[in-house]
Design an enzyme around this catalytic site. Structure first.
Site, PDB file in Angstrom:
ATOM      1  N   ARG A   1      42.511 -45.978  44.463  1.00 39.06           N
ATOM      2  CA  ARG A   1      42.220 -46.802  43.280  1.00 39.06           C
ATOM      3  C   ARG A   1      42.697 -46.171  41.975  1.00 39.06           C
ATOM      4  O   ARG A   1      42.698 -46.804  40.943  1.00 39.06           O
ATOM      5  CB  ARG A   1      40.721 -47.143  43.230  1.00 39.06           C
ATOM      6  CG  ARG A   1      40.302 -48.002  44.429  1.00 39.06           C
ATOM      7  CD  ARG A   1      38.877 -48.449  44.357  1.00 39.06           C
ATOM      8  NE  ARG A   1      37.915 -47.368  44.407  1.00 39.06           N
ATOM      9  CZ  ARG A   1      37.602 -46.665  45.509  1.00 39.06           C
ATOM     10  NH1 ARG A   1      38.196 -46.923  46.645  1.00 39.06           N
ATOM     11  NH2 ARG A   1      36.703 -45.703  45.466  1.00 39.06           N
TER      12      ARG A   1
ATOM     13  N   VAL B   1      31.350 -33.620  60.869  1.00 37.19           N
ATOM     14  CA  VAL B   1      32.801 -33.727  61.049  1.00 37.19           C
ATOM     15  C   VAL B   1      33.498 -32.431  60.603  1.00 37.19           C
ATOM     16  O   VAL B   1      34.316 -31.876  61.335  1.00 37.19           O
ATOM     17  CB  VAL B   1      33.341 -34.953  60.265  1.00 37.19           C
ATOM     18  CG1 VAL B   1      34.862 -34.950  60.219  1.00 37.19           C
ATOM     19  CG2 VAL B   1      32.829 -36.248  60.898  1.00 37.19           C
TER      20      VAL B   1
ATOM     21  N   GLU C   1      37.530 -36.324  55.137  1.00 43.87           N
ATOM     22  CA  GLU C   1      36.675 -36.337  53.942  1.00 43.87           C
ATOM     23  C   GLU C   1      35.189 -36.141  54.241  1.00 43.87           C
ATOM     24  O   GLU C   1      34.352 -36.355  53.366  1.00 43.87           O
ATOM     25  CB  GLU C   1      36.899 -37.651  53.171  1.00 43.87           C
ATOM     26  CG  GLU C   1      38.314 -37.791  52.625  1.00 43.87           C
ATOM     27  CD  GLU C   1      38.383 -38.606  51.344  1.00 43.87           C
ATOM     28  OE1 GLU C   1      37.463 -38.533  50.525  1.00 43.87           O
ATOM     29  OE2 GLU C   1      39.374 -39.345  51.195  1.00 43.87           O
TER      30      GLU C   1
ATOM     31  N   ASP D   1      27.374 -43.045  52.078  1.00 44.74           N
ATOM     32  CA  ASP D   1      28.218 -43.223  50.880  1.00 44.74           C
ATOM     33  C   ASP D   1      28.868 -44.604  50.800  1.00 44.74           C
ATOM     34  O   ASP D   1      29.323 -45.011  49.738  1.00 44.74           O
ATOM     35  CB  ASP D   1      29.345 -42.166  50.856  1.00 44.74           C
ATOM     36  CG  ASP D   1      28.808 -40.757  50.672  1.00 44.74           C
ATOM     37  OD1 ASP D   1      27.613 -40.628  50.366  1.00 44.74           O
ATOM     38  OD2 ASP D   1      29.587 -39.799  50.836  1.00 44.74           O
TER      39      ASP D   1
ATOM     40  N   THR E   1      28.732 -40.513  56.835  1.00 46.75           N
ATOM     41  CA  THR E   1      29.379 -40.758  55.537  1.00 46.75           C
ATOM     42  C   THR E   1      29.508 -42.258  55.286  1.00 46.75           C
ATOM     43  O   THR E   1      29.289 -42.737  54.174  1.00 46.75           O
ATOM     44  CB  THR E   1      30.772 -40.057  55.501  1.00 46.75           C
ATOM     45  OG1 THR E   1      30.570 -38.666  55.724  1.00 46.75           O
ATOM     46  CG2 THR E   1      31.480 -40.261  54.177  1.00 46.75           C
TER      47      THR E   1
ATOM     48  N   LEU F   1      37.556 -45.710  50.947  1.00 44.88           N
ATOM     49  CA  LEU F   1      38.661 -44.884  51.448  1.00 44.88           C
ATOM     50  C   LEU F   1      40.021 -45.455  51.071  1.00 44.88           C
ATOM     51  O   LEU F   1      40.973 -45.390  51.841  1.00 44.88           O
ATOM     52  CB  LEU F   1      38.547 -44.687  52.977  1.00 44.88           C
ATOM     53  CG  LEU F   1      37.227 -44.108  53.470  1.00 44.88           C
ATOM     54  CD1 LEU F   1      37.225 -43.987  54.999  1.00 44.88           C
ATOM     55  CD2 LEU F   1      36.938 -42.736  52.859  1.00 44.88           C
TER      56      LEU F   1
ATOM     57  N   ALA G   1      34.282 -31.610  48.993  1.00 42.06           N
ATOM     58  CA  ALA G   1      33.758 -31.586  47.617  1.00 42.06           C
ATOM     59  C   ALA G   1      32.330 -31.059  47.709  1.00 42.06           C
ATOM     60  O   ALA G   1      31.500 -31.628  48.424  1.00 42.06           O
ATOM     61  CB  ALA G   1      33.783 -32.986  47.023  1.00 42.06           C
TER      62      ALA G   1
ATOM     63  N   CYS H   1      74.179 -39.139  60.467  1.00 42.01           N
ATOM     64  CA  CYS H   1      74.832 -38.742  59.213  1.00 42.01           C
ATOM     65  C   CYS H   1      76.049 -37.838  59.427  1.00 42.01           C
ATOM     66  O   CYS H   1      76.994 -37.879  58.632  1.00 42.01           O
ATOM     67  CB  CYS H   1      73.828 -38.032  58.313  1.00 42.01           C
ATOM     68  SG  CYS H   1      72.449 -39.100  57.866  1.00 42.01           S
TER      69      CYS H   1
ATOM     70  N   GLU I   1      71.352 -38.437  53.038  1.00 40.73           N
ATOM     71  CA  GLU I   1      72.792 -38.130  53.010  1.00 40.73           C
ATOM     72  C   GLU I   1      73.609 -39.421  52.896  1.00 40.73           C
ATOM     73  O   GLU I   1      74.577 -39.503  52.133  1.00 40.73           O
ATOM     74  CB  GLU I   1      73.224 -37.408  54.293  1.00 40.73           C
ATOM     75  CG  GLU I   1      72.438 -36.156  54.649  1.00 40.73           C
ATOM     76  CD  GLU I   1      71.238 -36.452  55.544  1.00 40.73           C
ATOM     77  OE1 GLU I   1      70.485 -37.387  55.243  1.00 40.73           O
ATOM     78  OE2 GLU I   1      71.055 -35.717  56.534  1.00 40.73           O
TER      79      GLU I   1
HETATM   80  C1  AOF Z   1      65.025 -39.535  57.836  1.00 42.43           C
HETATM   81  N1  AOF Z   1      65.610 -39.455  56.620  1.00 42.43           N
HETATM   82  O1  AOF Z   1      67.061 -38.620  55.183  1.00 42.43           O
HETATM   83  C2  AOF Z   1      66.974 -37.733  57.353  1.00 42.43           C
HETATM   84  C3  AOF Z   1      66.358 -37.797  58.628  1.00 42.43           C
HETATM   85  O2  AOF Z   1      65.063 -43.403  62.953  1.00 42.43           O
HETATM   86  P1  AOF Z   1      65.983 -42.828  61.946  1.00 42.43           P
HETATM   87  O3  AOF Z   1      67.399 -43.296  62.109  1.00 42.43           O
HETATM   88  O4  AOF Z   1      65.518 -43.017  60.503  1.00 42.43           O
HETATM   89  O5  AOF Z   1      66.054 -41.237  62.214  1.00 42.43           O
HETATM   90  C4  AOF Z   1      64.959 -40.400  61.976  1.00 42.43           C
HETATM   91  C5  AOF Z   1      65.311 -38.948  62.259  1.00 42.43           C
HETATM   92  O6  AOF Z   1      66.473 -38.534  61.561  1.00 42.43           O
HETATM   93  C6  AOF Z   1      64.211 -37.982  61.790  1.00 42.43           C
HETATM   94  O7  AOF Z   1      63.256 -37.784  62.801  1.00 42.43           O
HETATM   95  C7  AOF Z   1      64.981 -36.690  61.501  1.00 42.43           C
HETATM   96  O8  AOF Z   1      65.114 -35.955  62.694  1.00 42.43           O
HETATM   97  C8  AOF Z   1      66.378 -37.171  61.111  1.00 42.43           C
HETATM   98  N2  AOF Z   1      66.712 -36.988  59.662  1.00 42.43           N
HETATM   99  N3  AOF Z   1      65.397 -38.720  58.811  1.00 42.43           N
HETATM  100  O9  AOF Z   1      64.155 -40.363  58.046  1.00 42.43           O
HETATM  101  C9  AOF Z   1      66.563 -38.602  56.323  1.00 42.43           C
HETATM  102  N4  AOF Z   1      67.943 -36.861  57.082  1.00 42.43           N
HETATM  103 ZN    ZN Z   2      70.611 -38.744  59.126  1.00 40.91          ZN
END
Ligand code: AOF
Ligand code: ZN
Length: 359
Positions: A210, A302, A297, A203, A199, A207, A157, A87, A54
């Site tokens: 790439r 697991v 994975e 393997d 794993t 992780l 997989a 906001c 916002e």
């Molecule tokens: C976000 N991005 O666009 C909106 C969020 O630590 P802050 O100030 O970034 O606040 C994080 C909190 O704000 C998040 O847990 C959520 O509740 C609210 N909204 N957060 O990171 C955004 N609109």
């Molecule tokens: Zn906000």
């Protein structure tokens, strides 16, 4: 709700997606401002600690916002004790007339307070536009805010006869290049990737991401007896990827020390009566580490542990057109569990099926 509301909310979702891999543990948020039926500005949450969607949309506008309508997929925040300014006051100060929202913020600090403050200021608020889609977009954030546990996806997989290799102990490339590409893109999307010690030893995976670009996830290794070879890629590739190991208390004092010297975070847990590390305890610690999404994975032990403890949200199977006959079953099941099929798609020579745990 009109078609315009839906299409502008879709636009918010698309903007929000640009933050994938960059904003966790915060939500993916996009915002669009319209005035006189025209888009005048947009913005999204770009990185963790950065301005909210916002705030970016307001900052990017170069006209008077009086009477404008804001579209945003998450309820605007109203709480103070945090990284960025709230906001809601800025929406009020700019005389925005109407706010259209997909989801109420599940953060207990907000949870309807933002909507209430907007209404108290005389702003028209419409909520629930494409609500389910918005929840799906922020499924990691919702799960974490509601439970303090990460969203868990098992990626399996396997051959058509449910095997994860063609002979026990063999490293087998089961699925093709398209599936591999898909897996790497998922790794960039999740906060952490988790595997077991077998794993690691069979393997020797890296992780890392790439193909497809994006940042590397954290790595989590479950190794109760600490039998992982410490020369494995995950411990010796010198990468900046944070690595966490969960093992039984004092499983191997020397190896624990070596790992800690390498910068690996080792958690020593008391095994349960069956001699297993308690998965619920592990997930709680992973959540406390700020990891809100986990991509599991393998291997068999697991997968079986996560499934039988019903500690998963999603299962993605990548199915290859082989009937091996021999090899290790992908998992063993102790009780009936109902899943809900969400998606099926072809991936080159393979197919992907996505399930969620039935609620
Ligand atoms: C976000 N991005 O666009 C909106 C969020 O630590 P802050 O100030 O970034 O606040 C994080 C909190 O704000 C998040 O847990 C959520 O509740 C609210 N909204 N957060 O990171 C955004 N609109
Ligand atoms: Zn906000």
């Amino acid at each position: 709700m009109s078609d315009i509301d839906f299409s502008l909310m879709e636009r918010c979702f698309n903007l929000a997606r640009k933050g994938i891999g960059k904003v966790s543990p915060n939500p993916l948020v996009g915002s669009v401002l319209i005035k006189n039926n025209e888009i005048i500005s947009e913005g999204f949450h770009e990185h963790f600690g950065g301005l909210h969607a916002e705030a970016n949309a307001i900052k990017n506008a170069n006209c008077n916002l009086s009477g404008a309508t804001m579209y945003v997929n998450l309820e605007p925040c109203s709480h103070e004790k945090k990284k960025t300014p709230p906001c809601v006051p800025s929406i009020i100060a700019n005389n925005i007339a109407k706010v259209v929202i997909a989801n109420k913020d599940p953060n207990p600090e907000v949870f309807g307070n933002g909507i209430e403050k907007l209404k108290d200021a005389g702003i028209e608020v419409v909520t629930g536009v494409l609500e389910e889609k918005g929840k799906e977009l922020n499924k990691f954030f919702f799960k974490f805010m509601e439970t303090k546990l990460p969203y868990v996806t098992l990626k399996i997989a396997k051959s058509f006869d449910n095997k994860i290799n063609n002979k026990i102990g063999n490293q087998t490339k089961i699925t093709g290049d398209e599936a591999e590409n898909y897996v790497h893109r998922q790794r960039a999307y999740y906060d952490a990737v988790l595997v077991g010690a077998n794993t690691i030893n069979i393997d020797n995976p890296k992780l890392s991401v790439r193909y497809g670009g994006g940042r590397n996830p954290f790595r989590v290794i479950l190794d109760s007896a600490l039998k992982s070879d410490l020369k494995s890629n995950v411990f010796s590739d010198g990468s900046s990827q944070k690595t966490l190991v969960f093992t039984a208390e004092k499983s191997n004092v020397e190896k624990i020390l070596t790992l800690r010297k390498k910068g690996v975070k080792v958690f020593e847990l008391v095994p349960n009566s069956r001699g297993f590390l308690e998965l619920s305890e592990i997930l709680k610690i992973i959540g406390e580490e700020g990891i809100i999404s986990l991509f599991v994975e393998g291997g068999q032990k697991v997968f079986s542990q996560f499934i039988n403890a019903e500690l998963f949200d999603e299962i993605i199977t990548l199915n290859a057109p082989y009937l091996y006959g021999d090899g290790l079953d992908a998992f063993t099941i102790e009780q009936e569990i109902e899943l809900e099929l969400k998606e099926v798609d072809r991936l080159g020579k393979d197919y992907i099926a996505l399930f969620k745990k039935k609620k």
